[in-house]
Design a protein around this motif. Sequence first.
Motif, PDB file in Angstrom:
ATOM      1  N   HIS A 178       4.446  -2.707  -2.826  1.00 35.47           N
ATOM      2  CA  HIS A 178       5.153  -1.892  -1.738  1.00 35.47           C
ATOM      3  C   HIS A 178       6.603  -2.521  -1.415  1.00 35.47           C
ATOM      4  CE1 HIS A 178       6.015  -0.419   2.318  1.00 35.47           C
ATOM      5  NE2 HIS A 178       4.963   0.796   2.137  1.00 35.47           N
ATOM      6  N   LEU A 211       1.218   7.312   2.029  1.00 34.05           N
ATOM      7  CA  LEU A 211       0.489   6.296   2.688  1.00 34.05           C
ATOM      8  C   LEU A 211      -0.009   6.747   3.891  1.00 34.05           C
ATOM      9  CD1 LEU A 211       0.294   3.255   1.683  1.00 34.05           C
ATOM     10  CD2 LEU A 211       1.714   4.582   0.187  1.00 34.05           C
ATOM     11  N   LEU A 271      -4.089   4.756   0.673  1.00 34.90           N
ATOM     12  CA  LEU A 271      -3.477   6.092   0.050  1.00 34.90           C
ATOM     13  C   LEU A 271      -4.230   7.320  -0.026  1.00 34.90           C
ATOM     14  CD1 LEU A 271      -2.023   4.537  -3.505  1.00 34.90           C
ATOM     15  CD2 LEU A 271      -0.854   5.451  -1.321  1.00 34.90           C
TER      16      LEU A 271
END
Length: 346
Positions: A203, A277, A282
């Motif tokens: 990320h 997200l 997820l």
Amino acid sequence: MTDGGRRQPRAFIGSFTAAGGLGVLTAAVDEDSGTLTVLSASDGVPDPSYLALSSDGDVLYAVSETAEGAVAAYRVTGAKPELAGPPVPVGGSGPTHLSLFDGHVLTANYGSGSVSAVPLRADGSLADAPSDVFTHTGSGPHSPRQQSPHAHQVQPDPRGRWAVSVDLGTDSVRVYALNGGAFALHREIALRPGSGPRHLAFHPRGEHAYVLNELAPTVTVCRWDAADGALRPFGETPVLPGSPGGDAFPSGIVVSPDGRFVWTAVRGQDVLSVLALDGEELRLVATVPCGGSWPRAIALHPSGRHLYVANERSGDVTWFAVDPATGMLRKGGSLDVPAASCVIFG
């Protein structure tokens, strides 16, 4: 390759020469439409299936995904990539991925289940041999894919402190330091047995990582502790809406620059998966046809506006416009690239 002192946007495309690929292609990139236009090709290295670019954009590195296994450096300051010396054996077979870390090129050697570190000279060229080769041990429950280690990816963490390697054969991720050019294993993190991890993407904030699993079409969501070099899996999300009716082998994964979306490619099903997200979790939003067959790798343009897919078996690179609000993908066009294997930008 400059325009008034500004380097023209470029893409570099790898391919399998053994399957009719042209080697390393250089293409101009239209940043508005996403269109690629081939500028040159270089076939001096067999099967340059994965590529990485130096931080200044002047040197391109390529694995040679052969049984012998090698890495090569190209000067890319002129009209065509030019080899900066002969390919260097990596001491492992079938290298599938490479990255730059701590003054070295690291390779993940799928066939031999190892990672290699090749020192870089001051001019960006390669030393004559690896400074170290670290061979993994272990296996997994999936026969025959997990009878031995199969390192598939190696890359730095976002802070550049650790090297992180994903091994499909052992269902694990290893975290290394590089001390004097030698790998020092810091941790090995076990993932679900039989999942077959292939690639990992961090990320943008550097606090989470997403591991794409090839043998189970899922993404394992992990927390990443950069100070401690610790990866902590806590969830697993499907990348397909139901049980696949045939082959389903995920291949590539990328995260949007704003960290709101994750995209994956799934070979066999030949789709791109759009995931969003939701807090730390997820969520699968949709799947979109990849525009070809056997999407081996995907890449996001640095602007975040276009996603590119290297479709190996159909022999093309297809690009999609990205909806910044939803993460959804709209096909824009494609370029014929026999046996395409990866795309990078610089």
